[in-house]
Design a protein around this motif. Structure first.
Motif, PDB file in Angstrom:
ATOM      1  N   LEU A   9      59.084 -33.967 -26.260  1.00  0.00           N
ATOM      2  CA  LEU A   9      59.001 -35.183 -25.456  1.00  0.00           C
ATOM      3  C   LEU A   9      58.161 -34.985 -24.199  1.00  0.00           C
ATOM      4  O   LEU A   9      57.286 -35.797 -23.887  1.00  0.00           O
ATOM      5  CB  LEU A   9      60.399 -35.665 -25.086  1.00  0.00           C
ATOM      6  N   LEU A  10      58.390 -33.886 -23.483  1.00  0.00           N
ATOM      7  CA  LEU A  10      57.671 -33.686 -22.218  1.00  0.00           C
ATOM      8  C   LEU A  10      56.179 -33.420 -22.417  1.00  0.00           C
ATOM      9  O   LEU A  10      55.400 -33.548 -21.473  1.00  0.00           O
ATOM     10  CB  LEU A  10      58.329 -32.580 -21.397  1.00  0.00           C
ATOM     11  N   ASP A  11      55.765 -33.085 -23.646  1.00  0.00           N
ATOM     12  CA  ASP A  11      54.331 -32.936 -23.923  1.00  0.00           C
ATOM     13  C   ASP A  11      53.589 -34.263 -23.792  1.00  0.00           C
ATOM     14  O   ASP A  11      52.376 -34.287 -23.624  1.00  0.00           O
ATOM     15  CB  ASP A  11      54.099 -32.371 -25.330  1.00  0.00           C
ATOM     16  N   PHE A  12      54.312 -35.380 -23.866  1.00  0.00           N
ATOM     17  CA  PHE A  12      53.686 -36.697 -23.736  1.00  0.00           C
ATOM     18  C   PHE A  12      53.484 -37.102 -22.275  1.00  0.00           C
ATOM     19  O   PHE A  12      52.731 -38.032 -21.991  1.00  0.00           O
ATOM     20  CB  PHE A  12      54.529 -37.772 -24.433  1.00  0.00           C
ATOM     21  N   GLU A  13      54.174 -36.442 -21.358  1.00  0.00           N
ATOM     22  CA  GLU A  13      54.127 -36.843 -19.952  1.00  0.00           C
ATOM     23  C   GLU A  13      52.688 -36.855 -19.438  1.00  0.00           C
ATOM     24  O   GLU A  13      51.919 -35.947 -19.695  1.00  0.00           O
ATOM     25  CB  GLU A  13      54.971 -35.888 -19.105  1.00  0.00           C
ATOM     26  N   GLY A  14      52.321 -37.930 -18.730  1.00  0.00           N
ATOM     27  CA  GLY A  14      50.989 -38.077 -18.173  1.00  0.00           C
ATOM     28  C   GLY A  14      50.353 -39.384 -18.621  1.00  0.00           C
ATOM     29  O   GLY A  14      51.011 -40.266 -19.161  1.00  0.00           O
ATOM     30  N   THR A  15      49.057 -39.474 -18.379  1.00  0.00           N
ATOM     31  CA  THR A  15      48.309 -40.693 -18.700  1.00  0.00           C
ATOM     32  C   THR A  15      47.351 -40.420 -19.845  1.00  0.00           C
ATOM     33  O   THR A  15      46.658 -39.400 -19.866  1.00  0.00           O
ATOM     34  CB  THR A  15      47.547 -41.193 -17.458  1.00  0.00           C
ATOM     35  N   TRP A  16      47.308 -41.365 -20.768  1.00  0.00           N
ATOM     36  CA  TRP A  16      46.507 -41.261 -21.982  1.00  0.00           C
ATOM     37  C   TRP A  16      45.543 -42.438 -22.060  1.00  0.00           C
ATOM     38  O   TRP A  16      45.900 -43.563 -21.729  1.00  0.00           O
ATOM     39  CB  TRP A  16      47.414 -41.308 -23.214  1.00  0.00           C
ATOM     40  N   SER A  17      44.345 -42.176 -22.540  1.00  0.00           N
ATOM     41  CA  SER A  17      43.428 -43.247 -22.906  1.00  0.00           C
ATOM     42  C   SER A  17      43.974 -43.850 -24.198  1.00  0.00           C
ATOM     43  O   SER A  17      44.391 -43.122 -25.104  1.00  0.00           O
ATOM     44  CB  SER A  17      42.032 -42.674 -23.141  1.00  0.00           C
ATOM     45  N   LEU A  18      43.966 -45.173 -24.285  1.00  0.00           N
ATOM     46  CA  LEU A  18      44.501 -45.850 -25.465  1.00  0.00           C
ATOM     47  C   LEU A  18      43.488 -46.862 -25.978  1.00  0.00           C
ATOM     48  O   LEU A  18      43.043 -47.743 -25.240  1.00  0.00           O
ATOM     49  CB  LEU A  18      45.820 -46.554 -25.111  1.00  0.00           C
ATOM     50  N   VAL A  19      43.108 -46.701 -27.233  1.00  0.00           N
ATOM     51  CA  VAL A  19      42.230 -47.650 -27.918  1.00  0.00           C
ATOM     52  C   VAL A  19      42.948 -48.076 -29.188  1.00  0.00           C
ATOM     53  O   VAL A  19      43.404 -47.244 -29.974  1.00  0.00           O
ATOM     54  CB  VAL A  19      40.854 -47.022 -28.257  1.00  0.00           C
ATOM     55  N   ARG A  20      43.053 -49.387 -29.369  1.00  0.00           N
ATOM     56  CA  ARG A  20      43.813 -49.929 -30.503  1.00  0.00           C
ATOM     57  C   ARG A  20      42.945 -50.929 -31.276  1.00  0.00           C
ATOM     58  O   ARG A  20      42.287 -51.766 -30.677  1.00  0.00           O
ATOM     59  CB  ARG A  20      45.071 -50.615 -29.976  1.00  0.00           C
ATOM     60  N   ARG A  21      43.006 -50.827 -32.593  1.00  0.00           N
ATOM     61  CA  ARG A  21      42.383 -51.821 -33.468  1.00  0.00           C
ATOM     62  C   ARG A  21      43.499 -52.618 -34.130  1.00  0.00           C
ATOM     63  O   ARG A  21      44.471 -52.043 -34.614  1.00  0.00           O
ATOM     64  CB  ARG A  21      41.528 -51.154 -34.535  1.00  0.00           C
ATOM     65  N   ILE A  22      43.350 -53.930 -34.147  1.00  0.00           N
ATOM     66  CA  ILE A  22      44.340 -54.808 -34.759  1.00  0.00           C
ATOM     67  C   ILE A  22      43.632 -55.573 -35.872  1.00  0.00           C
ATOM     68  O   ILE A  22      42.798 -56.437 -35.606  1.00  0.00           O
ATOM     69  CB  ILE A  22      44.945 -55.773 -33.731  1.00  0.00           C
ATOM     70  N   ILE A  23      43.943 -55.211 -37.096  1.00  0.00           N
ATOM     71  CA  ILE A  23      43.267 -55.779 -38.261  1.00  0.00           C
ATOM     72  C   ILE A  23      44.165 -56.852 -38.853  1.00  0.00           C
ATOM     73  O   ILE A  23      45.216 -56.559 -39.430  1.00  0.00           O
ATOM     74  CB  ILE A  23      42.953 -54.681 -39.292  1.00  0.00           C
ATOM     75  N   ASP A  24      43.752 -58.100 -38.714  1.00  0.00           N
ATOM     76  CA  ASP A  24      44.518 -59.245 -39.208  1.00  0.00           C
ATOM     77  C   ASP A  24      44.065 -59.524 -40.637  1.00  0.00           C
ATOM     78  O   ASP A  24      42.961 -60.013 -40.879  1.00  0.00           O
ATOM     79  CB  ASP A  24      44.275 -60.455 -38.311  1.00  0.00           C
ATOM     80  N   HIS A  25      44.921 -59.188 -41.599  1.00  0.00           N
ATOM     81  CA  HIS A  25      44.560 -59.335 -43.008  1.00  0.00           C
ATOM     82  C   HIS A  25      44.424 -60.798 -43.421  1.00  0.00           C
ATOM     83  O   HIS A  25      43.592 -61.126 -44.265  1.00  0.00           O
ATOM     84  CB  HIS A  25      45.588 -58.640 -43.897  1.00  0.00           C
ATOM     85  N   ARG A  26      45.209 -61.673 -42.857  1.00  0.00           N
ATOM     86  CA  ARG A  26      45.145 -63.091 -43.235  1.00  0.00           C
ATOM     87  C   ARG A  26      43.913 -63.771 -42.666  1.00  0.00           C
ATOM     88  O   ARG A  26      43.266 -64.555 -43.341  1.00  0.00           O
ATOM     89  CB  ARG A  26      46.411 -63.808 -42.780  1.00  0.00           C
ATOM     90  N   ALA A  27      43.590 -63.494 -41.402  1.00  0.00           N
ATOM     91  CA  ALA A  27      42.435 -64.139 -40.773  1.00  0.00           C
ATOM     92  C   ALA A  27      41.131 -63.432 -41.122  1.00  0.00           C
ATOM     93  O   ALA A  27      40.052 -63.980 -40.920  1.00  0.00           O
ATOM     94  CB  ALA A  27      42.612 -64.172 -39.254  1.00  0.00           C
ATOM     95  N   GLY A  28      41.233 -62.199 -41.616  1.00  0.00           N
ATOM     96  CA  GLY A  28      40.032 -61.427 -41.924  1.00  0.00           C
ATOM     97  C   GLY A  28      39.275 -61.047 -40.667  1.00  0.00           C
ATOM     98  O   GLY A  28      38.045 -60.980 -40.675  1.00  0.00           O
ATOM     99  N   SER A  29      39.999 -60.782 -39.583  1.00  0.00           N
ATOM    100  CA  SER A  29      39.350 -60.454 -38.313  1.00  0.00           C
ATOM    101  C   SER A  29      39.982 -59.207 -37.705  1.00  0.00           C
ATOM    102  O   SER A  29      41.044 -58.753 -38.132  1.00  0.00           O
ATOM    103  CB  SER A  29      39.483 -61.629 -37.341  1.00  0.00           C
ATOM    104  N   THR A  30      39.296 -58.677 -36.690  1.00  0.00           N
ATOM    105  CA  THR A  30      39.779 -57.491 -35.997  1.00  0.00           C
ATOM    106  C   THR A  30      39.733 -57.719 -34.496  1.00  0.00           C
ATOM    107  O   THR A  30      38.719 -58.179 -33.967  1.00  0.00           O
ATOM    108  CB  THR A  30      38.931 -56.251 -36.355  1.00  0.00           C
ATOM    109  N   GLY A  31      40.831 -57.385 -33.840  1.00  0.00           N
ATOM    110  CA  GLY A  31      40.898 -57.418 -32.389  1.00  0.00           C
ATOM    111  C   GLY A  31      40.983 -56.000 -31.862  1.00  0.00           C
ATOM    112  O   GLY A  31      41.197 -55.046 -32.624  1.00  0.00           O
ATOM    113  N   THR A  32      40.801 -55.836 -30.556  1.00  0.00           N
ATOM    114  CA  THR A  32      40.890 -54.519 -29.951  1.00  0.00           C
ATOM    115  C   THR A  32      41.666 -54.586 -28.642  1.00  0.00           C
ATOM    116  O   THR A  32      41.719 -55.623 -27.986  1.00  0.00           O
ATOM    117  CB  THR A  32      39.500 -53.917 -29.657  1.00  0.00           C
ATOM    118  N   PHE A  33      42.266 -53.473 -28.306  1.00  0.00           N
ATOM    119  CA  PHE A  33      42.920 -53.285 -27.025  1.00  0.00           C
ATOM    120  C   PHE A  33      42.358 -51.999 -26.451  1.00  0.00           C
ATOM    121  O   PHE A  33      42.266 -50.996 -27.160  1.00  0.00           O
ATOM    122  CB  PHE A  33      44.436 -53.162 -27.202  1.00  0.00           C
TER     123      PHE A  33
END
Length: 142
Positions: A9-33
């Protein structure tokens, strides 16, 4: 994946860069965070806070934020919603979990094989939902 590739658990402590892809199968589109995820010590666990910008097709980008609490119980990780309700848990030998949020099913798998980079992949299905959310984490400050 073996148990040796799962951090404590403590190995996670700190700040991480986060990039997320959200693939909407119904709309056929992709969003990002794009943003950061920060784990800070909090009452026997880690408080998780992600903040960033969510970009969805045909919408202007907007600020998005999520909060959870992570705890370690033996070799098992338990993740709670910010209000204390149980969300899901996983262990070194089973880095997968399911969360039922009526009427939708959320299945997650975690990958730690290139630690300290790691990934979570959520497959969400239900009467009105069908998407995959892939989150990539890289250390910024530890």
């Amino acid at each position: 994946m073996t148990a040796l590739t799962v951090p404590t658990l403590l190995d996670f402590e700190g700040t991480w860069s986060l990039v997320r892809r959200i693939i909407d199968h119904r709309a056929g589109s992709t969003g990002t965070f794009e943003g950061t995820a920060t784990f800070t010590r909090d009452d026997g666990g880690l408080a998780y806070c992600e903040v960033g910008s969510l970009h969805l097709p045909n919408h202007p980008p907007f600020h998005a934020e999520r909060r959870y609490r992570w705890r370690e119980v033996g070799t098992h990780f338990e993740i709670d919603f910010d209000d204390g309700r149980f969300f899901h848990g996983f262990s070194a030998d089973a880095p997968n979990a399911t969360h039922w949020c009526d009427p939708d099913t959320y299945n997650v798998s975690y990958a730690f094989d290139v630690w300290p980079r790691w990934q979570s992949t959520w497959d969400v299905s239900g009467p009105k939902k069908a998407y995959k959310m892939i989150s990539d984490y890289r250390p910024l400050q530890r």
